[in-house]
Design an enzyme around this catalytic site. Structure first.
Site, mmCIF file in Angstrom:
data_model
loop_
_atom_site.group_PDB
_atom_site.id
_atom_site.type_symbol
_atom_site.label_atom_id
_atom_site.label_comp_id
_atom_site.label_asym_id
_atom_site.label_seq_id
_atom_site.Cartn_x
_atom_site.Cartn_y
_atom_site.Cartn_z
ATOM 1 N N ASP A 53 -5.990 3.664 2.416
ATOM 2 C CA ASP A 53 -7.343 2.611 2.766
ATOM 3 C C ASP A 53 -8.143 3.608 3.350
ATOM 4 O O ASP A 53 -8.627 4.123 4.748
ATOM 5 C CB ASP A 53 -6.745 1.775 2.813
ATOM 6 N N TYR A 107 4.064 8.019 7.393
ATOM 7 C CA TYR A 107 3.006 7.001 7.814
ATOM 8 C C TYR A 107 3.436 6.483 9.909
ATOM 9 O O TYR A 107 4.500 6.375 9.857
ATOM 10 C CB TYR A 107 3.048 5.765 7.638
#
Length: 263
Positions: A53, A107
């Site tokens: 994103d 992540y």
């Protein structure tokens, strides 16, 4: 087919995926390939490990496509902006697909939470490990079951989360961080984790909003069949670029603290 490891600072970009009229990481890669005469538009066989994103950074985003032998990470960097650096590559089979062949994505999220209790955070996160339907932690409406591995540790005033799964539904990492932080600071009761993992929708004020995007890093993408070889010149260029960026932001943080201390 060749796969490239690409690191980038996500803050100047409107996400990874190419979009018209706004800067994106993929757009920067495609522009570099065009300037090098490799491909106009999307290269043959192209795929990426995932679409981060707006604001999200990466250390090991992976893109793969057909290209000439001379296209090394250093050659690709010659036309990329300093905030995007290729640093390693691997030869891949003709049918390799950077999205579908990834065994896992990992992540790391740096959450500033000096008032958070690490034990409460770890307990809340332990409930989220394993296979669950995360329909209350994503805007996606289907295919929301994931098998999640997760850890959290304290680094000074930060809770540092490491989350790994075969794939992630949209905003899952950022909503997990938001939920665990709320429990760890006492803003939400521990029982909220069980409620969120339950079958009923949790929406409105009781729902879980995503944490900000910019502290999120795509740290690793696993491909057991590939052997990535770092390009020494490209890796040095990447360390220099991101080291300078870190120093710049550390200086800005000191100035901001100096302002706050004088108010």
């Amino acid at each position: 087919m060749r796969a490239f490891r690409v690191a980038y600072d996500g803050r100047p970009f409107h996400g990874f995926q190419r979009q018209p009229d706004v800067p994106t990481v993929e757009g920067a890669v495609f522009d570099a390939l065009a300037d090098l005469g490799v491909a106009e538009g999307t290269p043959a066989g192209y795929a990426a490990a995932g679409r981060t994103d707006a604001g999200v950074s990466a250390a090991a985003q992976t893109v793969a496509f057909e290209c000439p032998d001379w296209l090394t990470p250093a050659a690709l960097n010659s036309e990329l902006p300093a905030s995007v650096r290729a640093w390693a590559s691997a030869e891949a089979a003709e049918d390799f697909h950077a999205t579908h062949d990834a065994a896992y994505r990992e992540y790391v999220y740096h959450c500033y939470a000096p008032d958070a209790d690490l034990d409460r955070a770890a307990e809340a996160l332990s409930e989220l490990r394993g296979e669950h339907d995360f329909h209350n932690l994503t805007p996606d409406d289907e295919n929301t079951v994931r098998d999640l591995r997760a850890e959290v540790r304290r680094e000074e005033g930060y809770l540092v989360y490491t989350l790994r799964a075969g794939g992630f539904v949209r905003e899952l990492v950022r909503r997990v961080v938001s939920l665990v932080r709320a429990v760890a600071t006492g803003d939400a009761p521990p029982g909220k984790v069980e409620t969120v993992l339950g079958p009923d929708p949790v929406e409105g004020p009781e729902g879980v909003a995503p944490a900000p995007a910019y502290p999120l890093l795509l740290a690793d993408v696993g491909y057991p069949e590939l052997e990535f070889e770092p390009d020494p010149d490209a890796a040095a260029s990447a360390r220099e670029a991101f080291g300078a960026l870190g120093a710049e932001r550390a200086t800005a943080a000191r100035v901001a603290r100096g302002i706050a201390d004088r108010l």
